[in-house]
Design a protein around this motif. Structure first.
Motif, PDB file in Angstrom:
ATOM      1  N   THR A 169       0.833  -1.200   0.000  1.00 59.06           N
ATOM      2  CA  THR A 169       0.000   0.000   0.000  1.00 59.06           C
ATOM      3  C   THR A 169       0.864   1.246   0.000  1.00 59.06           C
ATOM      4  O   THR A 169       2.043   1.214   0.379  1.00 59.06           O
ATOM      5  CB  THR A 169      -0.951   0.079   1.227  1.00 59.06           C
ATOM      6  OG1 THR A 169      -0.168   0.147   2.423  1.00 59.06           O
ATOM      7  CG2 THR A 169      -1.913  -1.102   1.276  1.00 59.06           C
ATOM      8  N   THR A 177      -6.630   9.338  -1.703  1.00 55.20           N
ATOM      9  CA  THR A 177      -6.354   7.948  -2.049  1.00 55.20           C
ATOM     10  C   THR A 177      -5.025   7.859  -2.782  1.00 55.20           C
ATOM     11  O   THR A 177      -4.692   8.728  -3.583  1.00 55.20           O
ATOM     12  CB  THR A 177      -7.460   7.396  -2.986  1.00 55.20           C
ATOM     13  OG1 THR A 177      -8.722   7.572  -2.347  1.00 55.20           O
ATOM     14  CG2 THR A 177      -7.265   5.937  -3.292  1.00 55.20           C
ATOM     15  N   GLU A 232      -2.785   4.684  -4.873  1.00 51.61           N
ATOM     16  CA  GLU A 232      -2.823   3.299  -5.325  1.00 51.61           C
ATOM     17  C   GLU A 232      -1.574   2.965  -6.113  1.00 51.61           C
ATOM     18  O   GLU A 232      -0.950   3.853  -6.714  1.00 51.61           O
ATOM     19  CB  GLU A 232      -4.039   3.053  -6.220  1.00 51.61           C
ATOM     20  CG  GLU A 232      -5.373   3.225  -5.525  1.00 51.61           C
ATOM     21  CD  GLU A 232      -6.567   3.034  -6.443  1.00 51.61           C
ATOM     22  OE1 GLU A 232      -7.683   2.918  -5.904  1.00 51.61           O
ATOM     23  OE2 GLU A 232      -6.408   3.007  -7.677  1.00 51.61           O
ATOM     24  N   GLU A 240      -5.192  -0.728 -11.059  1.00 54.47           N
ATOM     25  CA  GLU A 240      -4.567  -0.929  -9.762  1.00 54.47           C
ATOM     26  C   GLU A 240      -4.035  -2.358  -9.670  1.00 54.47           C
ATOM     27  O   GLU A 240      -4.633  -3.293 -10.203  1.00 54.47           O
ATOM     28  CB  GLU A 240      -5.588  -0.701  -8.648  1.00 54.47           C
ATOM     29  CG  GLU A 240      -4.986  -0.840  -7.261  1.00 54.47           C
ATOM     30  CD  GLU A 240      -5.972  -0.601  -6.137  1.00 54.47           C
ATOM     31  OE1 GLU A 240      -5.510  -0.527  -4.987  1.00 54.47           O
ATOM     32  OE2 GLU A 240      -7.182  -0.505  -6.383  1.00 54.47           O
ATOM     33  N   GLY A 269      -0.455  -5.694  -4.890  1.00 54.61           N
ATOM     34  CA  GLY A 269       0.774  -4.953  -4.696  1.00 54.61           C
ATOM     35  C   GLY A 269       1.805  -5.262  -5.768  1.00 54.61           C
ATOM     36  O   GLY A 269       1.502  -5.862  -6.798  1.00 54.61           O
ATOM     37  N   THR A 311       4.112   0.903   2.407  1.00 52.32           N
ATOM     38  CA  THR A 311       3.966  -0.218   3.325  1.00 52.32           C
ATOM     39  C   THR A 311       4.266  -1.510   2.570  1.00 52.32           C
ATOM     40  O   THR A 311       3.785  -1.698   1.446  1.00 52.32           O
ATOM     41  CB  THR A 311       2.539  -0.260   3.917  1.00 52.32           C
ATOM     42  OG1 THR A 311       2.274   1.006   4.522  1.00 52.32           O
ATOM     43  CG2 THR A 311       2.424  -1.351   4.970  1.00 52.32           C
TER      44      THR A 311
END
Length: 153
Positions: A61, A69, A71, A86, A90, A128
């Motif tokens: 993230t 937001t 992405e 998106e 990840g 993250t």
């Protein structure tokens, strides 16, 4: 009985947090972070960065106080048409390999940008990962290096 449960819970927590002596923590390094200025009247922009993980990891993230937001997106061509979507799982970061998020490829998309971003500003990003600790990055606002180029940082 209450004391036995507390002791068992404490022992379980200690065991979960224990690391083998030879284990090293995953670390991700970020370089060349830049976000484009927001286009007039728009509240979206792209950000780019090069990430190098010490161990195989995954960027899961991104967040920014400058946007509602953020992405992780990929760009790909299907049937001659560029499509952006998106990456719901990840972005994989192979151990020791520099992974560049760049124009025309994988990138960070900021949406609902709270106030226009102009060249010379900076944007705070929090990346993250699956394994590594979260990483705070300050991205300069400006034009990214041309594809294949390097800013020399």
């Amino acid at each position: 009985m209450k004391y036995i449960l507390i002791a068992a819970a404490s022992a379980t927590l200690a065991a979960c947090s224990a690391q083998p002596e030879n284990a090293t923590l995953a670390v991700v390094e970020a370089t060349d972070a830049v976000c484009r200025p927001t286009p007039n009247g728009r509240d979206i922009t792209g950000c780019y960065v090069t990430l190098t993980a010490s161990q195989a990891d995954r960027l899961v993230t991104v967040a920014s106080p400058s946007a509602g937001t953020a992405e992780i997106h990929e760009m790909k061509t299907e049937g001659g048409i560029m499509k952006m979507a998106e990456l719901p799982n990840g972005l994989a970061l192979p151990a020791g390999e520099a992974v560049s998020l760049k124009p025309g490829g994988n990138h960070i998309m900021l949406m609902q940008v709270k106030s226009p971003l102009a060249a010379g500003d900076t944007v705070s990003l929090t990346l993250t990962f699956e394994k590594a600790s979260p990483l705070g990055v300050r991205a300069a606002v400006g034009q990214p290096a041309p594809a294949g180029g390097h800013t020399g940082h």
